[in-house]
Design a protein around this motif. Sequence first.
Motif, PDB file in Angstrom:
ATOM      1  N   VAL A   1       0.851  -1.202   0.000  1.00 55.26           N
ATOM      2  CA  VAL A   1       0.000   0.000   0.000  1.00 55.26           C
ATOM      3  C   VAL A   1       0.881   1.245   0.000  1.00 55.26           C
TER       4      VAL A   1
ATOM      5  N   ASP B   1      -8.030  -5.670  -3.790  1.00 49.84           N
ATOM      6  CA  ASP B   1      -8.291  -5.716  -5.239  1.00 49.84           C
ATOM      7  C   ASP B   1      -8.638  -7.137  -5.679  1.00 49.84           C
TER       8      ASP B   1
ATOM      9  N   HIS C   1       1.785   0.421  -4.558  1.00 51.64           N
ATOM     10  CA  HIS C   1       0.933   1.439  -3.910  1.00 51.64           C
ATOM     11  C   HIS C   1      -0.537   1.075  -4.060  1.00 51.64           C
ATOM     12  N   ARG C   2      -0.850  -0.192  -3.781  1.00 46.48           N
ATOM     13  CA  ARG C   2      -2.238  -0.689  -3.839  1.00 46.48           C
ATOM     14  C   ARG C   2      -2.440  -1.739  -2.759  1.00 46.48           C
ATOM     15  N   ASP C   3      -3.698  -1.811  -2.297  1.00 42.83           N
ATOM     16  CA  ASP C   3      -4.080  -2.918  -1.411  1.00 42.83           C
ATOM     17  C   ASP C   3      -4.426  -4.081  -2.338  1.00 42.83           C
TER      18      ASP C   3
END
Length: 440
Positions: A128, A139, A133-135
């Motif tokens: 994250v 997703d 830079h993502r969960d």
Amino acid sequence: MTVPGWFSEAKFGVFIHWGPYSVPAWAEPTGELGAVDPEMWFAHNPYAEWYWNTSQIEGSPAYEHHRTVHGGRPYDDFLDAWQAESFDPADWIELFARAGARYVVATTKHHDGVALWDAPGTGTRNTVHRGPHRDLIADLATAVRARGLRFGAYYSGGLDWYAGRRAVIRHEDLIDDYGRPHEAAYAAYALRQVRDLIDRYRPDVLWNDIGWPDAGMADLPDLFAHYYATVPEGVVNDRWDGAHADYLTSEYQANRQNEAAAHWENCRGIGLSFGFNRNEGPEHLLDPAAAVRLLVDVVSRGGNLLLNVGPKADGTLPGEQRAVLEGIASWTAAHAGAVYATRPLDPGAAMSHDGTPWIRWTRDDDHAYAFLADVPDSARGQVLLKTGPGMLDPATAVRLDGRPVRADAVPDGIVVTSAELGAPLPTVVRFALTTSRSVD
Ligand SMILES: C[C@@H]1N[C@H](CNC(=O)[C@H](c2ccccc2)C2CCCC2)[C@@H](O)[C@H](O)[C@@H]1O
């Protein structure tokens, strides 16, 4: 050991191993777990997700590779280099669903300790705050459930080379006392993270790996109670150092004795690794026919197959792995009825055969399904199915792919005659069961 109906009927799941190790994506395609000399295993580890460990073993090819190609840089540089810029979870899940997968299990934290969600205790060392830079867990869970599949969470409880022990593991004798963290602080850390996974994502499968820290074993009864209260149809695997198991697991050819259990699951990569390994070529991968025969063999013995894909760092699935799933999809389209919600045919009702032709059986309440593959040309399209007397009605024979088939009763079974029986992809012939005997 009991499992909810959805799990025993699911038969086929897709495993996902995705992490910073997907950036170097480098291992030697040494061989299958269980078929490689343990003395060789760690220094020549075919598991690309073990890159951090393997690349620290002086003299190993991975050590040389890390030094010459990556300048011996810190492992965490790979977390920041991991961009997942082309990641489209719906595209992945659509392919998995077409291939017939009914559940998906994704790594939330592998042995390198990098979390694919904003895990408590990790600060910014997760996807994250860095790299993608993502969960990624959110997703994936969202895409999986949008497609009507179940979502499972893989968690490396027994090894954590960041929050736990960083000792390099050179041999399997060392893994227990040398490589695995047992401290209370790590046990608390891991417990907190698994509870967070349960509370945030309600995973349908709690897939722990490599056991649980000694200092944390007393925490597990409450953890499982919380899990089942939160996910009533949840399923827990067997890698919690004996604390509990709803079903048993094998991996490639390791721990296959677990396949005698009432409920079990075999996991393996499409190739020799779980994480993407750029050194794998077609010769190291299952082809579609081999993958389908593996699925059928596992299902015919009452198990589930959890087949792994190793996505690339950019978020695309390797072309050759996609091709295998596409191959499974085209076969599954015509043969789903013989696989899902079936169970092993009563012992003694018919003979499976490992040789040529390759024969396996499943059944549901009213039908038996014969899977035939590798019928030699010399058989001229005829195969003897050794069945128990009066079990199956030859007059009801139907090929699931719609091609014509004849079946005649003979003294020790049924002779099936049909054109194009010889494919490596199994042909399936369905018979009505003359006596709907209950399966013990
Ligand atoms: C799904 C894979 N699991 C691996 C861990 N596997 C195991 O602990 C293997 C295992 C296999 C089956 C049941 C319990 C444990 C043992 C390793 C040597 C003999 C059997 C991981 O090391 C690997 O990276 C990947 O995540």
